[in-house]
Design a protein around this motif. Structure first.
Motif, PDB file in Angstrom:
ATOM      1  N   LEU A 200      -6.216   0.407   1.946  1.00  0.00           N
ATOM      2  CA  LEU A 200      -5.165   0.982   1.094  1.00  0.00           C
ATOM      3  C   LEU A 200      -3.891   1.216   1.900  1.00  0.00           C
ATOM      4  O   LEU A 200      -2.773   1.045   1.391  1.00  0.00           O
ATOM      5  CB  LEU A 200      -5.665   2.283   0.460  1.00  0.00           C
ATOM      6  N   ASN A 201      -4.071   1.565   3.169  1.00  0.00           N
ATOM      7  CA  ASN A 201      -2.889   1.718   4.029  1.00  0.00           C
ATOM      8  C   ASN A 201      -2.163   0.389   4.213  1.00  0.00           C
ATOM      9  O   ASN A 201      -0.944   0.351   4.344  1.00  0.00           O
ATOM     10  CB  ASN A 201      -3.303   2.273   5.392  1.00  0.00           C
ATOM     11  N   VAL A 202      -2.917  -0.689   4.230  1.00  0.00           N
ATOM     12  CA  VAL A 202      -2.284  -2.012   4.380  1.00  0.00           C
ATOM     13  C   VAL A 202      -1.387  -2.296   3.170  1.00  0.00           C
ATOM     14  O   VAL A 202      -0.286  -2.831   3.318  1.00  0.00           O
ATOM     15  CB  VAL A 202      -3.350  -3.110   4.563  1.00  0.00           C
ATOM     16  N   VAL A 203      -1.842  -1.910   1.984  1.00  0.00           N
ATOM     17  CA  VAL A 203      -0.991  -2.079   0.802  1.00  0.00           C
ATOM     18  C   VAL A 203       0.312  -1.299   0.982  1.00  0.00           C
ATOM     19  O   VAL A 203       1.418  -1.809   0.747  1.00  0.00           O
ATOM     20  CB  VAL A 203      -1.714  -1.601  -0.481  1.00  0.00           C
ATOM     21  N   LEU A 204       0.170  -0.068   1.439  1.00  0.00           N
ATOM     22  CA  LEU A 204       1.360   0.766   1.631  1.00  0.00           C
ATOM     23  C   LEU A 204       2.307   0.163   2.676  1.00  0.00           C
ATOM     24  O   LEU A 204       3.528   0.163   2.499  1.00  0.00           O
ATOM     25  CB  LEU A 204       0.940   2.176   2.059  1.00  0.00           C
ATOM     26  N   THR A 205       1.733  -0.365   3.749  1.00  0.00           N
ATOM     27  CA  THR A 205       2.591  -0.912   4.813  1.00  0.00           C
ATOM     28  C   THR A 205       3.232  -2.239   4.403  1.00  0.00           C
ATOM     29  O   THR A 205       4.178  -2.683   5.048  1.00  0.00           O
ATOM     30  CB  THR A 205       1.807  -1.110   6.125  1.00  0.00           C
ATOM     31  N   LYS A 206       2.703  -2.836   3.366  1.00  0.00           N
ATOM     32  CA  LYS A 206       3.335  -4.063   2.864  1.00  0.00           C
ATOM     33  C   LYS A 206       4.403  -3.762   1.813  1.00  0.00           C
ATOM     34  O   LYS A 206       5.451  -4.394   1.775  1.00  0.00           O
ATOM     35  CB  LYS A 206       2.273  -4.992   2.265  1.00  0.00           C
TER      36      LYS A 206
END
Lengths: 77, 366
Positions: A36-42
């Motif tokens: 989910l953090n990867v979504v945010l960082t994208k």
């Protein structure tokens, strides 16, 4: 915990006063927090650079994160 | 050294920041990859595989002699752990992040229920454990964390949204020091960060505020939304809602923070990988880290002399100060189903995982 210096005493006292507000916030079992953090960082960098309104960013995050959670829920049941 | 205000955390810097820990899943043949090796216990035939931060050789040798076993220390990496679990060859013991990992792994039956071990132990009694250890409990029936079987035991925990600050940088900016007792509002916190940041030729030289919490941006949003009186996740934990008034307030705060370019963010990650090197080098005025960070500060008398600790700021009227980590040791179990870990998170990439914010080996909390 050490309290023998002004630094240690100040930090210890602040920590002790913070304890009543301790909490653990609920996390979904349907996706890893890292994913989910990867979504945010994208999503967020483009939103900041383009000045996208928060409401529109929220819609994008809801869509992408909830898709991941849905897939996880289908796998775990 | 000036802090680059632009540019993402590329893979090379990620590898450096995580002490060379990252291996891609593709590089794994489904077996443990040892990064350190003690000499082993004399005559020992069994080997215990432990996924953790790197151990010092003398510590490993001491434990091997005590246990009469060889230890294979595998450096922690979530992608590697997923690959080992999927390969049906998990470590025997993992130091993981209880607050955020337990629901995912427990729901997939990938951790060992330790209740029977506690029941047999003359040393470890659940009644002696601090309540924070309950983050390592999960009830698969009700899907609730904090109850049900116990899958690990906390090594330490902190309230990770508190912050440390440099009194010398506040004094140089002629700013009043934050209160020891009254939390700042997040708006006040952001304003202080804007006043404390120092730039040269348009580039950030000294960060005013490092607002990221351990666990990455998701935990920052969870905390701020809770402080505003809401919850990012729905009650059934199956969806998030960033559009609720409380979550939207948190999102707006973060967008304002990142746009202000006053500290590390998803737009401009800290090239140092975590707060301490920057804080120690006089290039960070406020660092969002729990009490554990004081163990690192305390090791440098000069920095300790100009450092103070402050309560977690509030976005709204609710004072919450969450633990977003509670690292601990737990024991994985071999998967009984064909649901591989990480199958719902195909986008997980160590190159962009905010877990790079975790301190490297040797920075253990007090």
């Amino acid at each position: 915990m050490p309290r023998d210096t002004a630094f240690h005493k100040q930090s210890y006292d602040v920590q002790q006063r913070e304890l009543p507000y301790f909490s653990v916030l609920p996390v979904s079992p349907y996706a890893q927090v890292d994913a989910l953090n990867v979504v945010l960082t994208k999503v967020l960098p483009n939103a900041v650079k383009s000045g996208t309104a928060a409401g529109k960013v929220a819609d994008t995050l809801n869509s992408q994160i909830n898709d991941q959670l849905k897939r996880g829920e289908e796998l775990v049941g | 050294m000036p802090v680059a205000p632009r540019g993402s955390l590329d893979r090379r810097r990620f590898l450096a920041a995580s002490a060379g820990a990252a291996l891609t899943a593709a590089a794994l043949p489904g077996c443990a990859s040892s990064v350190d090796s003690g000499s082993g216990a004399k005559g020992a035939k069994e080997t215990l595989t432990i996924m953790d931060v790197a151990w010092e050789k003398k510590d490993q040798q001491k434990v091997e002699q005590e246990l009469g076993m060889n230890l294979d220390i595998v450096t922690y990496d979530i992608t590697k752990l997923n690959a080992m679990l999927a390969g049906n060859n998990p470590p025997d013991v993992v130091r993981g992040i209880g607050a955020t990992d337990v629901p995912y792994f427990a729901a997939r039956d990938l951790m060992t229920d330790l209740d029977s071990y506690f029941a047999k132990s003359d040393v470890l009694k659940p009644s002696d454990l601090a309540p924070a250890n309950d983050v390592w409990r999960y009830d698969s029936e009700t899907k609730k964390q904090g109850t049900g079987p116990r899958y690990g035991m906390a090594k330490d925990y902190s309230q990770d949204c508190m912050f440390w600050y440099r009194t010398d940088l506040f004094e140089a900016a002629e700013l009043e020091l934050p209160s020891d007792t009254e939390p700042l509002s997040c708006d006040e916190w952001l304003d202080l960060g804007k006043r404390l940041v120092k730039r040269r030729l348009g580039k950030v030289k000294v960060y005013g505020l490092s607002a990221g919490t351990l666990g990455g941006p998701l935990t920052t949003f969870m905390w701020m939304t809770a402080s505003a009186g809401g919850s990012l996740f729905a009650d059934d934990l199956a969806t998030v809602d960033f559009s609720s008034p409380e979550a939207l307030k948190a999102l707006q705060w973060y967008l304002d923070y990142a746009k202000a370019d006053i500290g590390p963010s998803v737009v401009n990650p800290n090239p140092d990988g975590w707060d301490w090197p920057t804080y120690q080098a006089n290039r960070m005025a406020m660092a969002t880290d729990g009490y554990w960070f004081g163990g690192t500060i305390g090791g440098d008398a000069k920095i300790a002399e100009v450092s103070r600790f402050a309560p977690a700021p509030q976005l709204g009227s609710h004072r919450v100060s969450p633990a977003s980590a509670a690292p601990a040791t737990g024991s994985p179990r071999r998967p009984r189903t064909r649901t591989p870990p990480g199958s719902t998170s195909s986008t997980t990439s160590p190159a962009s995982s905010p877990r790079t914010a975790r301190p490297p080996a040797g920075a253990s909390p007090p």
